[in-house]
Each structure stands twice: as C-alpha cells, then as structure tokens.
Write a protein that holds these residues in place. Structure first.
Motif: not given
Length: 500
Positions: A121-129, A216-220, A246-247
């Motif tokens: 969640v942290s990695v994808l939140a940064g990516t989205l920003h 990407v988030l689903w795969e992570a 769903v994950p």
C-alpha cells in the motif's frame, strides 16, 4: 572487458556499469564531473546505437526528457540533463539507490514469500502521487500537457532504500505537444497492464494509468501475475473478459477495505474507477500504510545482496584516486573515436577513465608519462619563465633609472667597462621591451637576465652597480649636492611596498 568496467567520458559525465537494460535503452550509473573536484553520482540512460539514427526513436527519447523536466515531485525520478553526441543520445537522471518493484517481486516469488500488504500500500500510494504529478504537469506557458504514462508496470516503479517509490520511464507517454506522434491505431505499453480502452486504441485519459496501477497493486498483494497467457491474444482476451478475483481470496491477511479499493481501480468501466491517481492514493493511505523507514528496511532485506554489490562498485568509483576530467567537447562520431589502445572503437567512445582497481597502462602519446605529471612539469616551466622575465624587467628598470651624471661617468671609463656596458645595455633594452610578454623566453632575454643578475650580485642591500672609479650608492640615496639616480615618485608595478 565488459562495457562499463572503464568509465567513458561524454562531455562532463563519466559512464560506468549498466544498471538495467530495456528494448530501447540501457541505464548506467555515472559521475557528473564538475570543476574544483566537484562530482556527483547519476544515472545515465543511453539510447541503443541502432535507434540513435532513427528519427522516431530519437524524437521519443527527446520527448521523454522534455516531459520529465516539467514534472517536479519526490515520487518521480528527476531528469537532470540531455547529452547529444554525434551519433548517440544520453539522458542524465538522479541516481536512486534501490531496486525496481518488478525485481523485488521476482525475488519474493523465488523465496516463496509475499509482500506485506502495508508495504504494498505504501509503495503504490507513492507511485500514484508521482503519477498524479505527471498528469497535472504543464508546459512553460502554463498549459496542461495532458500527460498519460501508458506504461505503468512493476519494472517502471523504483523503490529506494529511503522507502520512497518513484515513477520512471516516460518514453512512451502520451502528451500534448509531443514531437513524436503515435501512429494511428498503434498500441503502446505492456499488454498485461494496459487498460481495456488502451488496448482498443481509443482516446485514453489519466484513468488508464489508474487502471495500470491497480493491476500492479493486485500483483503485489497476490504475489502472482493478474493476466497471464501463452500468447498476446490470450492475454488480450483475459484483460477484456477474464474474471478478476479479489486479493483476499489469495492471501488472507488483506483487509476487505483494501479489496474494495483494488477492485474499483480495476473496473473495466472508466467511469467507475477513481477519477484521479491522487484520489486512489488517498484512499490507500486511509488504511494505514507502512512508514518510509519500514519500506526502506524491507527493500534492504529483500535485495540486500544486489544492493551491496552495487554500493561497493559505486564506492570504488567515488573513491577512485584517478583524476577524472570532463572532455569539455562533444564526442566525435563513432567511426572517429578511439579506444584505449588507439584503435577505432565500435562503441563510439572517445576517452576512457581507468577502473578503480587500476592498472599501470601507458599512454602512447606520452611514452609512459601520465598527463597529470606532464601538467605539473608545464606549470613549473611556466613559473620559471615568469620569474626570469620579472627579474630581467626589475633589473632593466633599475638601470634605466640611473641619472645623467652616472651615464656620463660610465662613458669616461676604460675600454673594458665600455665593452661590458655595451654588451649588457641592448640585452636590458630587449628585456624591458618584452616584459609584457612574460610567458615567452628568448635568447636575448636570457642574456639580459645573466647580465642583470651579475650586476645585482656584485652589490649588497639593494645597491646599484657603480661606474668605474666611483663608490657604490644606496638605492635612492642621491642628495641635492651630488648627482644621483633619478627616482620616480610613482611606485613601480613590481614594488611590494618597501620602496617609494
């Protein structure tokens, strides 16, 4: 010897080992070589030589540089410079010590592990920003670029040991005002991460990147690919019509709230997805992502071996005692370049910097002498020439300051004295006439220097040499009763303040 073992100098940069290779370019780490010993480690993206002469690829490469220069956000790797040599193109970026999300995910799969959901969640939140900053970018006139990355994937998300996720590679991004325009009905990107509307070659918006980030988030979270297949046709079919689980059905620790967020981002209906990448990121952050420090620790635990090897190599280059000097000029064409042994190089390099471990290689042009030692020798020669010219000028000025009485007395001296004076005077005149060109030494200057030095050494305490038959007189000690040397009221340009 593999390329990168020796640093290749391009302008003010030295190019070293390759960090990653793609279909269009290779990324190396390098060094910015500034004046007075300033240096900085950078990442240098090098367009493959076979594409450097293709106008389409060149325009794509330059477009990437232009667009990245307009994006200023900590979650986007900044572009620092563009180097265009005769035949090659280089994109200089900030060096980030970390690994791609794709490599981190592969490492976990080999170990049979999964990424903690808070880390994901942290990695994808940064990516989205970072994506949101790109979507909001404007040109120099303040007009929105309407930029869409179009290639959001684990390979294009870099996670540093500082815990920050950063978006990289805007090579195929869509934007207003691009020099390169995608051909009609051309599809660009990785099939497994493309939004359905992107596959249909329809008009796409920023929400296509939102969809790709959700994949990407689903795969992570799941630890596996979302859309797989034996061929592109199979992958295409599954993206358009395949079932998406769903994950939490694959990993029990994923909260239901996270399931809802992921599935909203994966909606095939554009209107159902998050409107912006920032909206998606804020929804994730409400779940309580891992702190940046925890993400950085996880990166080091997961990719510790490769990071350690890279750190050692970077340290070797940064601590290299060899003096790296930028060439200051653009490299010549590949066929005009030379390798370390003097033969033409196929890679188009111009000058090589020895590897940190170093070997006592000789430079053919200097017969084994290093350029550094040659430079020091030249410096000492220059200092000697300037010193000789200065002494000659001071001596000439002093002699020229002698009064008329002394000149008359000198004319009444014996033939030996007359001969000596006749020899030294022309040399002194030459020295005075050439004092402004101190960097050039002539035989005449050398003669005057010898004569002046001899005259000065025959006296003490700065006394001028006296004519034959007269007593020596101290510098500037003439009285009103007896004729003496004419002393100017203005200071000589060589006066250090001890005389008036």
């Amino acid at each position: 010897m593999p390329e990168g073992t020796c640093g290749r100098v391009i302008g003010r940069y030295a190019l070293f080992d390759a960090l990653a290779t793609g279909g269009m370019a290779t990324v190396h780490f390098g060094r910015l070589l500034g004046p007075v010993g300033f240096a900085r480690t950078v990442a240098i993206k090098r367009l493959h030589p076979q594409y450097a002469s293709d106008p389409e690829f060149v325009s794509m490469f330059l477009d990437e540089a232009r667009m990245c220069a307009r994006i200023r956000h900590p979650n986007v790797v900044p572009t620092l410079d563009v180097v265009a040599t005769k035949g090659e193109l280089f994109l200089v970026m900030e060096y980030i010590h970390g690994e791609s999300l794709g490599l981190l995910m592969k490492t976990l799969t080999k170990r049979g592990e999964r990424m903690p959901w808070k880390i994901a969640v942290s990695v994808l939140a940064g990516t989205l920003h970072g994506l949101h900053a790109a979507h909001e970018a404007k040109d120099e006139r303040g007009i929105p670029l309407a930029l869409v990355h179009r290639d959001v994937s684990p390979q294009n998300v870099l996670v540093g040991v500082d815990g920050m996720a950063r978006v990289v590679d805007f090579g195929i991004a869509k934007a207003t005002g691009r020099l390169h325009v995608t051909r009609e009905n051309a599809v660009k990107g990785k099939l497994g991460y493309m939004a359905p509307e992107q596959m249909a070659a329809e008009s796409i918006t920023r929400q296509a990147d939102v969809y790709s980030a959700a994949v990407v988030l689903w795969e992570a979270l799941a630890g596996k690919r979302l859309f797989e297949g034996e061929s592109e046709a199979v992958i295409l079919s599954r993206v358009l019509t395949g079932e998406v689980k769903v994950p939490s059905s694959l990993t029990s620790d994923v909260p239901k709230e996270l399931d809802e967020i992921v599935m909203k981002g994966l909606s095939r209906e554009v209107g159902v997805r998050f409107k912006t990448a920032k909206e998606f990121a804020l929804a994730l952050e409400r779940l309580g992502p891992a702190a940046l420090g925890d993400v950085g620790d996880w990166v080091e635990r997961t990719a510790g071996a490769s990071l350690e090897r890279r750190s050692s190599r970077v340290a070797e280059v940064e601590n290299d005692p060899q003096e790296l000097t930028p060439s200051g000029t653009t490299d010549p064409p590949p066929d005009a370049s030379a390798s370390r042994d003097g033969r033409p190089s196929q890679s188009g390099s111009v000058r090589y910097i020895p590897a940190p471990k170093g070997s006592a290689e000789k430079t053919p042009a200097t017969g084994g002498l290093s350029l550094k030692s040659g430079a020091k020798t030249a410096q000492w020669i220059a200092i000697g020439v300037v010193g000789v010219a200065a002494v000659a000028t001071v001596g000439g000025w002093a002699i020229a300051s002698r009064g008329p009485s002394e000149v008359a007395a000198a004319q009444n001296t014996g033939s030996a004295a007359t001969t000596s004076t006749a020899t030294s005077t022309p040399s002194t005149a030459v020295a005075m006439g050439t004092s402004t060109a101190a960097s050039t030494a002539t035989p005449q200057t050398a003669t005057s220097t010898s004569a002046t030095a001899s005259a000065m050494s025959s006296t003490s305490n700065g006394a001028l040499p006296a004519p034959s038959g007269s007593a020596p007189r101290a510098w500037g000690s003439g009285s009103s009763k007896s004729p003496g040397p004419v002393v100017s009221s203005k200071k000589s340009p060589f006066d250090l303040g001890g005389r008036n």
